[in-house]
Write a protein that holds these residues in place. Structure first.
Motif, short mmCIF file in Angstrom:
data_model
loop_
_atom_site.label_atom_id
_atom_site.label_comp_id
_atom_site.label_asym_id
_atom_site.label_seq_id
_atom_site.Cartn_x
_atom_site.Cartn_y
_atom_site.Cartn_z
N ASN B 354 38.50 -53.24 5.44
CA ASN B 354 38.05 -54.45 6.14
C ASN B 354 39.23 -55.21 6.70
N ASN B 358 39.79 -56.06 10.56
CA ASN B 358 39.74 -57.44 11.03
C ASN B 358 41.12 -57.99 11.37
N TYR B 375 38.42 -65.05 4.40
CA TYR B 375 37.51 -64.03 3.84
C TYR B 375 37.15 -64.37 2.40
N ASN B 459 34.79 -64.19 13.90
CA ASN B 459 34.15 -63.19 13.05
C ASN B 459 33.16 -63.86 12.12
N GLY B 463 33.81 -60.62 9.54
CA GLY B 463 33.97 -59.35 10.23
C GLY B 463 32.68 -58.56 10.34
#
Lengths: 123, 497, 101, 500, 145
Positions: B354, B358, B375, B459, B463
């Motif tokens: 990830n 991203n 995140y 995002n 993401g």
């Protein structure tokens, strides 16, 4: 005594030498193609080892002919190792194909297949 | 019909998918992903039901072509095989579901062969788990290995060389195994595992059989990346595409460990641990060396994926240690760790994936609080997985370590006890290093401007949900596995009873 | 490192020679692997193949019968291996050809 | 050594879960500080209420038990509210309410950042502490113990300065290592005895296990729980962790974390090894040596500190070992005194930390040498401080005297005159390091006293309450919650004889 | 790469020889029951015939002969023949690859098995031919273009 031992086992010993040669090539050679050659020799050693183990004196190939009764096991050599090795050969070919594909990729990126040089260029 | 053919269906499902993907691709482009997901979902369901069936009824023995073993080849679907197959299929389902974006990003125009080869990899792994024939095992080992090399080779720039090294070492491993099989065949005349287990006790002290055992164990040891045969692993996992690392790291080496279970506990028997060859001691020694080595190397790494790769070396050591201790508790610990580590590593590698998708990197030295803010869920999952890796209760990782600790005490192996405890600390060092950065590392002054840009985060959902949900699912799985490990342990207990 | 590699090779060779000491003699039909039953009393496949391959599949070539019938899943695996190799070369080298074309 | 009657009840589980349950609420109301702190206090009150409903059981020697799940074959994740657990839970949850109020005042007064994370971690810590209190076996104990370790970490590093992060690392290294020792020790126990249950009087069969094994096992346990209990040489994380905000120091380092360690020591001495095994293997001597030297060294180190919080921290190190030493005496009065000291030390030390925090928020003074004349500036605070300090020195009629009295009797019962001497010396040292503060506060001129400047009511009221509690418990040891009766009940269940 | 022109002799000989190579390949496949041979060997010989044309001719010619993009699908189809026969047996109530369950009426069981073996050998030959050609195309592809 020694000659007996030699006669009974000599093929194994040649096969062992073959395998060691293969392993030497794989481990010690710096060129990646030579490594693959070593790998192939090593695999050939194993294949020969299987095939050698299937032999029976005075027996014939494992294809049934009515003149040779198949009730007696000693009449035909052992078909199983041959079968196994047919598979192993194909596996070897496949591995070889993949190895060459990887080599082509490596060569396209670094323009060399000599391991120390390759490591140098990868930095 | 489904039940009777269950052992055949699971690997063949993947094979069918691998064959259909190129064919369907001729008619309809971009169908590979959906076929792959569908098939792995199907396989997960089938193997889940299979585990339930096998656990409540009896072992299914399936002879291909209708030839009874040892004439034909049989597949043995017992509790252990069903369990490992379920782990493989569930993890692969989650990883493949996650893969859509990663594969688009990293391998834009090779989706079709990539998914087909992934299916072949899973076919091979499931075949290894289910087969009851040592030569057939070799064939499936080669299928999965070849697929593995290829999946690694399409990664970053250095990946072909990593894959090539893996190929050389892996082929040596497979060849050694094949040679061992040859010796065993000459000595016994059979290739069927159950038959071998019956025949071997009467001849297991002959030199040939001893060498055969050594060759087979070391061949599989190379595949499993047991220290010091782990050399191929870090590079391969680091340079591979994200999806490949997330797929191979959790389940690839675990299958090797499974083969060791099969060989040592079910075929060669406990004799080899105690009397004839010090296999158990050797494996345990190398495993503990690997645990320490892997952990220390992991501390030294600056790149998340590489760190995780070295951590894998250490974690494989735990499994190998459980095997080497050769007592029931060690077996429980090892099998439980196969499951737990599959979940933890899949979660961690998916997080690395990830980040790469991203952020474009997974470089630990660039981690800071901004990342943690951006995140939150991803790193919550990371925290859970990291705590589990360290072995803190009530995460799943604690319990496998707990059983390994019990096993070391049971066999009075105090040195190994110390190794396990020390490695927990080392794990803590390298994971808390990251956690500290993510949750506390301040922005340096020139980065503050950038923060403003990130304020309107384009995002949504960190993401995309397709990236986030698998990670969160795996993290939740870690906690659930921790809480419900008693039922898993009793299942493992039934495997050896 | 170099000497270590030599050591590995020598150790490997020594191990194989040690193993060959326990191998049965080559050639006599009394060899274990060719018998009908093993030392533990179970059926062994090789002898069965020789005796029954023709009867079972009406095909004289025993190797073919073993390959394609008794151990057919091995052969399927072999096919899958070669198919894998083809797919792999396709995946690894495909982009280049497209660019060149 | 009579068995405790158990009955099944979900209340222990609710008591553990209630503060974890509010964590999502706290996180969701991050924008609204008042609402967020309302949740904290609500959880505190509910938790205290739940524990309070269990309190009568403690006197009747009953225990509510709840098996959450079978965590491993033959080992359950079980919560059992036995008298000792209830006793500890009462202290922890009761003081949490006061600390919550105090935190509001402190955090807002000091303008700390990330208060949401702070309150959330705090809530998790409390859950873990209650979990430790109610753990029915070693595995459950370990699980909550490790949760407490992790949940405390964000609190220790709260300020996120270099010092705080270093302190956090130190804290983690010490406590995680300790956790590993505890795991190893528990695993050995499990292999040796096939059980991990806490059972009054111990679970070991004293005849079969060789002495060396037993000593090593005990040392492992001691390392495991001794770190949190601040036994020298495992103590040094405790002063370092004073980098945390003061309410954290107050609750965690006077009540929750360190008391969990001490609680663990008593659990292990009384409920795993048992007094008989302890004395027959001579394990109590080890414990006496460690805790006795900790008392003296801790007090001596406290003398040298200028930073008020560090001085209090070393005082904590020293006083925790009172409790350990009380348990090590293996006499009825020793246990009573030790266990009672858990409560008395909690009330007194929390008062002192509250005072230190109030002074910091109000005047931004951290060092003892800067406190000249402060008694006139903050009269309520310093009055409470004086009560707490005198109590710790063991001066009647404050509750510290009561526990010390029983500890002294316990030492006599056990014929350990040296222990009695240790207590007396340490009392003198206590006076030595607390008296200068009081003297500076009241008898030196420092501040401009034109105006009384107490800290906010949120801070002053809790610290006055705790000071009053300390004072009143000295007169009536059974005040409000029957702490003394419960403590003597526990000790009688361990020793078999009647408590004093 | 420069455009190569093969010599007429090579072109002629290769055209002449290719059908015979193929014929021999088929012989090896079908004679696998009675002598050394079988699917893999026959497939390899067939591939050799195809590769001969590839070596000698330009892409315009050999792409008509055997399209290089068909390599993988043909291979998949070959394996699918093998797989399908096993699968049919499974659907009809036998185990996977149990040829005696194949729906061939009027044959003895041994003959059914013999036919089953033949069928999968054809699948094998097909797959091996296609994959070997595909391997050649991919490994040496850049030189050919």
């Amino acid at each position: 005594m020694f000659s007996e031992l030699f006669l009974e086992y000599y093929d194994y010993w040649f096969i062992i030498i073959l395998m060691i040669v293969g392993m030497y090539g794989m481990i010690m050679k710096k060129n990646l193609v030579k490594k693959i050659i070593g790998l192939t020799i090593f695999q050939m050693g194993i294949i020969l080892f299987y095939v050698a183990s299937a032999v029976k004196w005075k027996a014939t190939v494992p294809i049934y002919t009515p003149s040779v009764p198949n009730t007696e096991i000693a009449n035909y050599i052992n078909p199983l190792p041959h079968t196994l090795m047919l598979t192993a050969i194909v596996v070897g070919v496949a591995t070889l194909g993949v190895a060459f594909a990887l080599l082509i990729m490596i060569y396209n990126r670094y323009k060399t297949l000599h391991e120390p040089e390759l490591l140098e260029r990868m930095k | 019909m489904i039940i009777r053919n269950l052992p055949a269906i699971i690997p063949l499902l993947f094979l069918a998918a691998a064959l259909l993907i190129p064919l369907i691709n001729l008619l309809k482009k971009n169908s590979a992903f959906s076929i792959a997901v569908f098939v792995s979902l199907l396989a997960s369901v089938v193997s889940g039901y299979g585990l339930y069936y096998v656990d409540t009824n009896e072992t299914i023995r399936y002879s291909f072509g209708g030839w009874q073993p040892p004439i034909g080849i049989e597949y043995v679907y017992d509790r252990l095989a069903a369990f490992v197959a379920l782990v493989i299929n569930v993890i692969s389902l989650i990883v493949i579901t996650h893969s859509l974006k990663a594969v688009k990003e990293e391998l834009s125009d090779r989706e079709m062969p990539y998914y087909a080869i992934t299916m072949l990899l899973l076919c091979g792994l499931n075949g290894i788990v289910l087969t009851g024939d040592i030569f057939n095992l070799y064939v499936f080992v080669e299928i999965s290995s070849l697929a593995g090399y290829a999946l690694i080779a399409v990664g970053e720039e250095r990946s072909p060389f990593a894959a090539f090294r893996y190929l050389l070492i892996g082929t040596i491993g497979a060849s050694l195994y094949l040679l061992g099989v040859g010796f065993l065949f000459i000595m016994t005349g059979t290739l069927n595992m159950i038959n071998l287990a019956q025949i071997l006790p009467s001849i297991n002290e002959t030199p040939t059989v001893i060498v055969a055992v050594t060759l087979m164990v070391s061949g599989i040891g190379i595949k499993t990346a047991i220290f010091p045969m782990h050399g191929w692993l870090p590079d391969s996992y680091t340079y591979a595409p994200s999806t490949t690392s997330a797929l191979i790291a959790p389940i690839g080496t675990k299958v090797g460990a499974y083969v060791l279970f099969r060989l040592l506990f079910f075929i060669f028997g406990i004799d080899y641990f105690s009397r004839i060859l010090p296999v158990g001691d050797l494996i345990a020694f190398f495993a503990s060396a690997g645990i320490i080595f892997g952990s220390i190397m992991a501390i030294a790494q600056k790149e998340l994926k590489r760190m995780l790769a070295y951590s894998s070396v250490a974690q494989i050591g735990y499994i190998a240690l459980g095997i080497g201790l050769a007592n029931p508790l060690g077996f429980i610990g090892a099998v439980l760790h196969v499951l737990n580590h599959a979940f933890m590593k899949a979660c961690l590698f998916l997080i690395a994936a990830n980040l790469r998708i991203n952020e474009g990197h997974s470089d630990i030295s660039k981690f800071d609080i901004k990342l943690g803010k951006k995140y939150p869920w991803t790193f919550a999952a990371f925290t859970i997985a990291a705590l589990s890796m360290i072995g803190l209760p009530p995460m799943a990782g604690f319990f496998s370590k707990w059983y390994l600790v019990l096993a070391t005490i049971d066999s009075k192996a105090w040195f190994y006890l110390g190794v396990i405890l020390l490695s927990s600390l080392l794990n803590a060092v390298y994971f808390f290093r990251i956690l500290e950065r993510i949750y506390m590392k301040k922005y340096s002054s020139d980065e503050i401007k950038e923060e403003v840009v990130f304020a309107g985060n384009p995002n949504k959902y960190e993401g995309g949900l397709s990236l986030l949900i698998p990670v969160v699912l795996l993290a939740a799985g870690i906690i659930v596995l921790g809480l419900f490990n008693a039922s898993i342990v009793s299942l493992i207990n039934r495997m050896i009873s | 490192m170099k000497y270590f590699n030599y050591l590995i090779i020598i150790a490997f060779g020594a191990m194989l020679i040690y193993a060959s000491l326990g191998l049965p003699q080559r050639g006599p039909a009394s060899e274990v692997a060719s018998q009908e039953t093993s030392i533990a009393g179970t059926v062994l496949p090789s002898a069965y193949y020789i005796k029954n391959a023709y009867r079972d599949a009406n095909t004289p070539n025993m190797v073919t019968v073993v390959l394609a019938d008794y151990r057919s899943i091995d052969t399927l695996g072999e096919e899958v291996v070669i198919f894998t190799a083809g797919l792999i070369c396709y995946m690894l080298l495909w982009r280049k050809r497209k660019n060149a074309a | 050594m009579h068995h405790i009657e158990t009955y099944i009840s979900v209340i222990p589980l609710y008591a553990v879960l209630v503060s974890i349950a509010v964590v999502p609420l706290i996180l969701m109301s991050a924008r609204n500080a008042n609402l967020r702190e309302f949740w904290t206090i609500l959880a505190g009150v509910i938790k205290f209420g739940l524990v309070l409903t269990l309190a009568p059981d403690a006197l009747q020697n009953k225990a509510a038990e709840f098996t959450i799940i079978e965590i491993a074959p033959s080992v359950d994740l079980v919560l059992r509210a036995d008298p000792f657990g209830i006793y500890f839970a009462l202290i922890a949850s009761g003081l949490w309410i006061l600390t919550s109020f105090y935190s509001i005042g402190y955090m807002r007064g000091a303008g700390e950042k990330k208060q949401t994370r702070y309150f959330a971690s705090f809530a998790v810590c409390l859950s873990a502490t209650i979990g430790i209190a109610f753990s029915g076996n070693l595995l459950t104990f370990i699980i909550f113990y490790e949760i407490l370790t992790i949940a405390t970490y964000p609190l220790v590093i709260h300020k996120e300065t270099k010092v705080a992060i270093a302190a956090g690392r130190k804290y983690l290294i010490y406590t995680l290592t300790a956790g590993l020792f505890l795991i190893a020790a528990s695993a050995i126990t499990f292999i040796l005895t096939d059980t991990m249950e806490f059972s009054a009087g111990g679970i070991f069969d004293s005849t079969v296990i060789p002495k060396n094994t037993m000593i090593i096992l005990f040392m492992l346990f001691l390392c495991g729980v001794g770190v949190k209990a601040g036994i020298i040489p495992f103590h040094s994380w405790l002063p370092a962790a004073m980098a945390a905000p003061t309410p954290v120091s107050a609750l965690l380092h006077a009540v929750a974390v360190v008391k969990s360690g001490v609680f663990g020591v008593v659990r292990i001495v009384g409920f795993i090894f048992g007094p008989e095994v302890m004395s027959s293997y001579g394990l109590n001597i080890i414990l006496i040596v460690f805790s006795g030297s900790t008392i003296i060294i801790g007090s001596l180190l406290a003398l040298r500190q200028d930073n008020l919080k560090r001085r209090l921290a070393y005082s904590t190190v020293s006083h925790l070992s009172y409790i350990v030493l009380g348990a090590a005496l293996l006499t009825s009065s020793g246990f009573t005194g030790g266990i009672f000291h858990i409560a008395t030390h909690a009330t007194m030390k929390i008062t002192l930390f509250f005072c230190a925090g109030a002074i910091y928020v109000n005047l931004h003074k951290e060092n003892v040498s800067e406190l000249d004349g402060i008694g006139k500036v903050m009269p309520w605070t310093m009055a409470s401080f004086t009560i707490g300090a005198l109590g710790l020195a063991g001066i009647p009629p404050i509750n510290g005297f009561v526990s010390k009295w029983f500890l002294g009797i316990g030492a006599l019962e056990a014929n350990q005159i040296i222990v009695l001497v240790i207590f007396i010396i340490s009392g003198l040292l206590n006076i030595g390091y607390f008296f200068p503060i009081i003297q500076r506060a009241y008898f030196k001129e420092g501040y401009d006293i034109t105006k009384n400047r107490e800290a906010s009511m949120f801070m002053v009221v809790p610290l006055v309450i705790t000071a009053l509690l300390s004072l009143l418990m000295g007169f009536y040891p059974d005040l409000l919650l029957d702490f003394y009766s419960i403590a003597s009940g526990i000790s009688s269940s361990l020793i078999g004889g009647a408590g004093l | 790469m420069q455009h190569r022109i093969a010599s007429p002799i090579i072109l002629l000989v290769s055209r002449f020889i290719t059908p015979y190579i193929m014929l021999y390949g088929f012989y090896v496949i079908f004679h696998g029951h009675y002598g050394p041979g079988g699917g893999f060997q026959g497939g390899a010989i067939l591939a050799a015939a195809v590769l001969l044309i590839r070596i000698v001719n330009d892409p315009e010619v050999y792409e008509i002969h055997f399209k290089s993009s068909f390599g993988i699908p043909f291979g998949a189809a070959g394996v699918l023949i093998f797989f399908g026969i096993g699968f049919i047996a499974m659907v009809l109530g036998g185990n996977f690859l149990d040829y005696s369950y194949l729906p061939l009426v009027g044959l003895t069981q041994a003959d059914v098995r013999s036919t089953g073996i033949l069928l999968i050998e054809i699948g094998v030959a097909f797959a091996v031919m296609a994959i070997l050609v595909s391997l050649y195309d991919n490994l040496l592809g850049e030189e050919n273009v």
